[in-house]
Design an enzyme around this catalytic site. Structure first.
Site, PDB file in Angstrom:
ATOM      1  N   ARG A 327      29.410  37.902  16.080  1.00  0.00           N
ATOM      2  CA  ARG A 327      30.230  36.838  15.464  1.00  0.00           C
ATOM      3  C   ARG A 327      31.693  37.249  15.241  1.00  0.00           C
ATOM      4  NH1 ARG A 327      29.680  34.542  11.261  1.00  0.00           N
ATOM      5  NH2 ARG A 327      29.969  32.435  12.042  1.00  0.00           N
ATOM      6  N   CYS A 358      32.558  50.395  24.340  1.00  0.00           N
ATOM      7  CA  CYS A 358      33.810  50.709  25.035  1.00  0.00           C
ATOM      8  C   CYS A 358      34.688  49.503  25.262  1.00  0.00           C
ATOM      9  CB  CYS A 358      33.482  51.317  26.387  1.00  0.00           C
ATOM     10  SG  CYS A 358      32.074  52.380  26.319  1.00  0.00           S
TER      11      CYS A 358
HETATM   12  N1  LLP Z   1      21.686  20.728  15.055  1.00  0.00           N
HETATM   13  C1  LLP Z   1      22.375  20.827  16.205  1.00  0.00           C
HETATM   14  C2  LLP Z   1      22.274  19.739  17.173  1.00  0.00           C
HETATM   15  C3  LLP Z   1      23.155  21.967  16.471  1.00  0.00           C
HETATM   16  O1  LLP Z   1      23.837  22.053  17.597  1.00  0.00           O
HETATM   17  C4  LLP Z   1      23.221  23.012  15.516  1.00  0.00           C
HETATM   18  C5  LLP Z   1      24.028  24.210  15.738  1.00  0.00           C
HETATM   19  C6  LLP Z   1      22.492  22.866  14.329  1.00  0.00           C
HETATM   20  C7  LLP Z   1      21.739  21.717  14.137  1.00  0.00           C
HETATM   21  C8  LLP Z   1      22.488  23.906  13.259  1.00  0.00           C
HETATM   22  O2  LLP Z   1      23.747  24.152  12.730  1.00  0.00           O
HETATM   23  P1  LLP Z   1      23.865  25.050  11.406  1.00  0.00           P
HETATM   24  O3  LLP Z   1      23.139  24.340  10.299  1.00  0.00           O
HETATM   25  O4  LLP Z   1      23.251  26.359  11.678  1.00  0.00           O
HETATM   26  O5  LLP Z   1      25.302  25.135  11.180  1.00  0.00           O
HETATM   27  N2  LLP Z   1      26.757  30.648  16.782  1.00  0.00           N
HETATM   28  C9  LLP Z   1      27.630  29.936  15.860  1.00  0.00           C
HETATM   29  C10 LLP Z   1      27.017  28.646  15.365  1.00  0.00           C
HETATM   30  C11 LLP Z   1      26.607  27.694  16.480  1.00  0.00           C
HETATM   31  C12 LLP Z   1      25.959  26.433  16.001  1.00  0.00           C
HETATM   32  C13 LLP Z   1      25.399  25.639  17.143  1.00  0.00           C
HETATM   33  N3  LLP Z   1      24.704  24.443  16.782  1.00  0.00           N
HETATM   34  C14 LLP Z   1      28.003  30.891  14.716  1.00  0.00           C
HETATM   35  O6  LLP Z   1      27.574  32.032  14.722  1.00  0.00           O
HETATM   36  O7  LLP Z   1      28.750  30.509  13.831  1.00  0.00           O
END
Ligand code: LLP
Length: 434
Positions: A327, A358
């Site tokens: 992240r 690296c």
């Molecule tokens: N529903 C849908 C359709 C989504 O695309 C996502 C997340 C969620 C629910 C859940 O979102 P949350 O409640 O976790 O915010 N890798 C990124 C976050 C990517 C989120 C993608 N979609 C990070 O590390 O911040």
């Protein structure tokens, strides 16, 4: 609120000293608090009381089988985004029947797998996808339950890479075309219209974008209820967590001390705004939170390799790297870094906290102030429960880290550190090179 705290000088998860976990299972290791996840689940439920609400935990945030079972035991279902995630839910002994299947590029085998396991609904993101689902449903001999993901064109005011509800994002069907998409759906012989869906982004820190989106969507949802008899409205996920004061935010006192206009989003304030807007619809409400459920329930434990003092710059080189927690490298995200053994007699240290990989991007924090720590000592990256392990890789042929679940004074390994043999198990030298 979470269950990571110092007991005396030592950082604990619930009643477990993190140093004890490192001693048994080594580092880097993700450590999760079962009680924190349970609290998060119950707070969200209480915040939404008055609604017929169901959490479909967005398991992309953390899909370890033990966590899936924990959430399933609590009553959650799942927001699935791949055939692999469907198989994980089954492997955890949990329920696909009340889970939803999202994503903009579901393949035919994935659609078939979801149907054969009785998925609650497909969240459809485009007209061609609707045609594909209808086609596969015909082959399986069943009607496919669907909701269309509508893009309400609302700015979630979060990081550009995780905002999803603007018209220039690749997600969903714009509100102005969504009516036509439902009419098209109604004509397909193997499609059953069940609901409507939206998701505007991730790590939202204010309720205002949710309010704006729900206000835009509510009249449309009411109309769909009359015209197509929909039974549910999924309002997506995205509730943010505290990254900057992560450790302090485990205590109620920290929340009480926040000025009203600066207080981060809580399930209580989210619920207080959402319930009055949603209740009049008389629809079942699905929620797809991932990060909020697990983000503050996990830390990444790491050991210091060296403290390298440079010209005007110090580098704290640790045994975790961007492959374990990507992240910061990917989103410039902030994770609080704390020593596992706190010692007020130590000098303060300002250093770049970096991994051994690296490339310069393998940096967790620049000019971070922390207590001086040296070789062999442990540190913890806070708020690492969401999108930590699930985004980890084997870059530099570094094994996937271990994962441990804590409950009270008990802790257990829920994912062993990967071995070299496991890493290369699928690889082979072709005959023409032998
Ligand atoms: N529903 C849908 C359709 C989504 O695309 C996502 C997340 C969620 C629910 C859940 O979102 P949350 O409640 O976790 O915010 N890798 C990124 C976050 C990517 C989120 C993608 N979609 C990070 O590390 O911040």
């Amino acid at each position: 609120m979470h269950h990571f705290h110092y007991s005396g000088p030592d950082l604990h998860c619930e009643s477990v000293d993190l140093a004890a976990v490192a001693k048994l299972y080594g580092t880097p290791t993700y450590i999760y608090s079962a009680a924190t996840m349970e609290d998060n689940y119950r707070r969200l439920q209480r915040g939404l009381s008055g609604l017929d609400a169901q959490l479909c935990y967005a398991m992309k945030a953390n899909s370890n089988l033990a966590l899936l079972r924990h959430f399933s035991n609590l009553g959650a279902s799942f927001d699935l985004v791949s055939g692999g995630e469907i198989q994980r839910v089954l492997a955890a002994g949990a329920n696909v029947r009340s889970s939803v299947f999202a994503g903009i590029g579901k393949t035919e085998p994935e659609i078939r797998l979801a149907m054969e396991n009785g998925v609650f609904a497909f969240h459809v993101e485009s007209e061609p996808e609707l045609a594909r689902i209808n086609h596969v449903a015909g082959k399986v001999g069943l009607k496919a339950p669907i909701a269309i993901r509508v893009n309400p064109d609302v700015d979630a005011k979060t990081h550009a890479k995780i905002t999803t509800g603007k018209s220039d994002n690749k997600f969903g069907i714009p509100l102005k075309y969504a009516g036509a998409a439902y009419e098209a759906a109604a004509k397909y012989p193997n499609i059953a219209i069940k609901g409507v869906q939206m998701h505007i982004g991730s790590q939202l820190t204010s309720v205002a974008p949710y309010v704006e989106a729900v206000e835009k969507m509510a009249p449309f949802a009411a109309d769909l209820k009359t015209r197509f008899g929909i039974t549910y409205f999924s309002i997506g996920g995205g509730m943010g967590i505290v990254y900057r004061d992560a450790l302090a935010s485990g205590q109620q006192a920290w929340w009480d001390a926040q000025p009203a206009d600066k207080r981060p989003l809580t399930p209580e304030s989210y619920g207080a705004s959402m319930v009055p807007l949603l209740k009049p619809l008389g629809l079942k409400i699905l929620l797809e939170h991932g990060r909020f459920m697990v983000g503050n329930a996990g830390v990444l434990l790491s050991r210091v390799e060296h403290l390298k003092r440079g010209a005007g710059k110090n580098f704290l080189i640790v045994d975790a790297a961007m492959n374990d927690l990507v992240r910061p490298a990917m989103y410039e995200s902030f994770h609080e870094i704390v020593p596992v053994h706190r010692d007020s007699s130590r000098r303060a240290l300002t250093a770049d906290v970096v991994g051994p990989i690296c490339e310069s991007g393998d940096c967790f924090a620049k000019d971070r102030q922390l207590q001086e720590v040296g070789e062999g000592e442990l540190i913890a990256f806070m708020s690492a429960g969401a999108y930590g392990y699930t985004m980890a890789s084997r870059y530099n042929t570094r094994a996937m880290p271990a994962e441990v679940l804590v409950r009270g004074s008990a802790f257990e390994l829920i994912n062993a550190r990967e071995t070299f043999e496991q890493m290369v198990a699928g690889e082979k030298i072709p005959a023409f090179l032998r």
